[in-house]
Design a protein around this motif. Structure first.
Motif, PDB file in Angstrom:
ATOM      1  N   ASN A  41      43.051  30.492  35.401  1.00 15.28           N
ATOM      2  CA  ASN A  41      43.689  31.726  36.386  1.00 15.28           C
ATOM      3  C   ASN A  41      43.027  32.052  37.445  1.00 15.28           C
ATOM      4  OD1 ASN A  41      45.933  33.798  36.447  1.00 15.28           O
ATOM      5  ND2 ASN A  41      44.132  35.193  36.303  1.00 15.28           N
ATOM      6  N   ALA A  44      42.968  28.949  40.065  1.00 14.82           N
ATOM      7  CA  ALA A  44      44.136  29.034  40.490  1.00 14.82           C
ATOM      8  C   ALA A  44      44.459  29.860  41.704  1.00 14.82           C
ATOM      9  CB  ALA A  44      45.462  29.236  39.593  1.00 14.82           C
ATOM     10  N   LEU A 161      48.624  24.216  41.049  1.00 12.90           N
ATOM     11  CA  LEU A 161      49.070  25.358  40.443  1.00 12.90           C
ATOM     12  C   LEU A 161      49.642  25.136  39.177  1.00 12.90           C
ATOM     13  CD1 LEU A 161      49.481  27.643  43.674  1.00 12.90           C
ATOM     14  CD2 LEU A 161      47.427  27.422  42.191  1.00 12.90           C
ATOM     15  N   LYS A 165      48.715  26.681  35.324  1.00 14.38           N
ATOM     16  CA  LYS A 165      49.685  27.357  34.706  1.00 14.38           C
ATOM     17  C   LYS A 165      49.574  26.760  33.250  1.00 14.38           C
ATOM     18  CE  LYS A 165      49.659  30.927  37.518  1.00 14.38           C
ATOM     19  NZ  LYS A 165      49.033  32.167  37.372  1.00 14.38           N
ATOM     20  N   GLN A 168      46.711  27.455  31.307  1.00 17.05           N
ATOM     21  CA  GLN A 168      46.428  28.615  30.691  1.00 17.05           C
ATOM     22  C   GLN A 168      47.478  28.911  29.832  1.00 17.05           C
ATOM     23  OE1 GLN A 168      47.194  31.172  34.053  1.00 17.05           O
ATOM     24  NE2 GLN A 168      46.555  33.111  33.086  1.00 17.05           N
ATOM     25  N   MET A 169      48.497  28.651  29.696  1.00 17.66           N
ATOM     26  CA  MET A 169      49.617  28.983  28.692  1.00 17.66           C
ATOM     27  C   MET A 169      49.104  28.298  27.457  1.00 17.66           C
ATOM     28  SD  MET A 169      51.510  31.209  30.157  1.00 17.66           S
ATOM     29  CE  MET A 169      52.661  31.299  28.508  1.00 17.66           C
TER      30      MET A 169
END
Length: 296
Positions: A41, A44, A161, A165, A168-169
Motif C-alpha cells: 500500500n 503504491a 498500481l 492492489k 494487497q488484497m
C-alpha cells in the motif's frame, strides 16, 4: 491468569505441547502477510505520487554530431517555453551523468553515450496531472520535434498500481484465512481435551457445576497457550522484518519498498498475537459450552 489453578488437568494433554507451536506459526504467517499488505500500500502510494504528475519526453538526438548539437540547442529553447506554461513546476534535460546512471543497470558504468543512439530525455514535473497541459505540451513538441514522443507513465503506472492492489488484497485474505485456520485448530484441540477428560468433565457437570465454570477452565488454558505461541510468532516475525529491512537498506534502490512503519502500523502488527489469543479463548469457550449443552 497463568497462576490460576485449573481443576481440569489440561496441562498434561498433548495439545499443551503442540498448540503454542501451531499458534506461533499462524501468528507469524498472519503478521508477515499484513506486513506485505502495508508495504504494498505504501509502495503504491509512492509510485502514484512520484509518477502521476510527471512526464518524460524523448527527443531523437540525430545521426551526426552536428544534428546532436542542433537538437540540444533547440531543446534549451523548448525547455524555456515549457517552464513558462501554467501547471508546469519544473523542466530538466537529463545530462550525460544522469543518463549514465539511468542506463547503468543494463549497460554498466562509464558508457560513452555519444556512441549509442540514445535520445535526449526531458523530465517535466507538473503541479497536478492535467489533460489540457499535456495537450499543450504535445502541440509545442510537434512544432519543434515531430519525431519526439511523450510518456505520461499512466499505462504502466496503472498496471503497477493494479498489481500492488491485487497483492494487497491477497495478503489481507491470507490474514483472514490464517485466523480461520487458527480457530479450527483450537476447536479440534478443545474437543481433544474434552474427549481426554470426559470423565472429569462429566463429574463436574453432574455435581452441578455451571457450564460457564467448566468452559472457563478450557478458556483460560487456551488463552495461556495461545499467548505464549502468539508472542513467539511475533518475535520471529520481528526478526524476519529486521533482516529484510537490513537487506533492502543495503540495496539502496528507490524501486524497492522500505520496511518502515508508523505507530499505527506497528499497533496493527502487535494486534496479531492479541487477536490470536482472543480467537483461541472465545473459540475454546464456545466449543465447550456447545458440547456441555448436549450432555444429559
Amino acid at each position: 491468569m497463568f497462576g490460576t489453578r485449573n481443576d481440569v488437568p489440561l496441562d498434561r494433554d498433548a495439545s499443551s505441547r503442540f498448540l503454542p507451536w501451531l499458534i506461533a506459526v499462524m501468528v507469524y504467517l498472519a503478521t508477515m502477510a499484513l506486513v506485505v499488505a502495508i508495504t504494498m500500500n505504501k509502495l503504491a502510494d509512492r509510485w502514484d505520487q512520484g509518477l502521476s504528475n510527471s512526464l518524460t519526453i524523448q527527443v531523437p538526438a540525430g545521426q551526426t554530431p552536428a544534428d546532436h548539437q542542433s537538437t540540444e540547442q533547440k531543446l534549451k529553447d523548448f525547455r524555456t517555453k515549457l517552464a513558462e506554461l501554467d501547471n508546469v513546476e519544473q523542466v530538466d534535460i537529463l545530462n550525460d551523468a544522469e543518463l549514465n546512471k539511468l542506463m547503468e543497470p543494463w549497460l554498466g558504468k562509464d558508457v560513452h553515450l555519444q556512441d549509442l543512439p540514445i535520445p535526449f530525455l526531458v523530465s517535466v514535473e507538473l503541479e497536478q496531472s492535467n489533460v489540457k497541459t499535456i495537450d499543450t505540451i504535445n502541440t509545442l513538441l510537434s512544432e519543434k520535434f515531430p519525431e519526439a514522443s511523450v510518456d505520461d507513465h499512466q499505462r504502466w503506472l496503472g498496471n503497477l498500481l493494479g498489481l500492488a492492489k491485487v497483492i494487497q488484497m491477497v495478503s489481507l485474505l491470507v490474514v483472514l484465512l490464517v485466523g480461520g485456520a487458527a480457530g479450527l485448530m483450537v476447536i479440534l484441540v478443545t474437543r481433544m481435551g474434552l474427549a481426554i477428560h470426559k470423565q472429569v468433565v462429566e463429574l463436574f457437570h453432574h455435581m452441578g457445576a455451571h457450564d460457564t465454570y467448566i468452559a472457563t477452565r478450557f478458556q483460560l488454558h487456551a488463552l495461556k497457550l495461545s499467548t505464549v505461541g502468539g508472542l513467539s510468532g511475533l518475535l520471529l516475525a520481528g526478526i524476519t522484518i529486521a533482516s529484510f529491512s537490513t537487506l533492502l537498506g543495503q540495496a539502496n534502490s528507490s524501486i524497492l519498498p522500505s520496511l518502515t512503519f508508523s505507530v499505527t502500523e506497528w499497533g496493527a502488527l502487535l494486534l496479531m498475537p492479541i487477536g490470536a489469543s482472543l480467537i483461541a479463548m472465545m473459540t475454546a469457550r464456545l466449543t465447550v459450552l456447545r458440547s456441555l449443552a448436549l450432555m444429559p
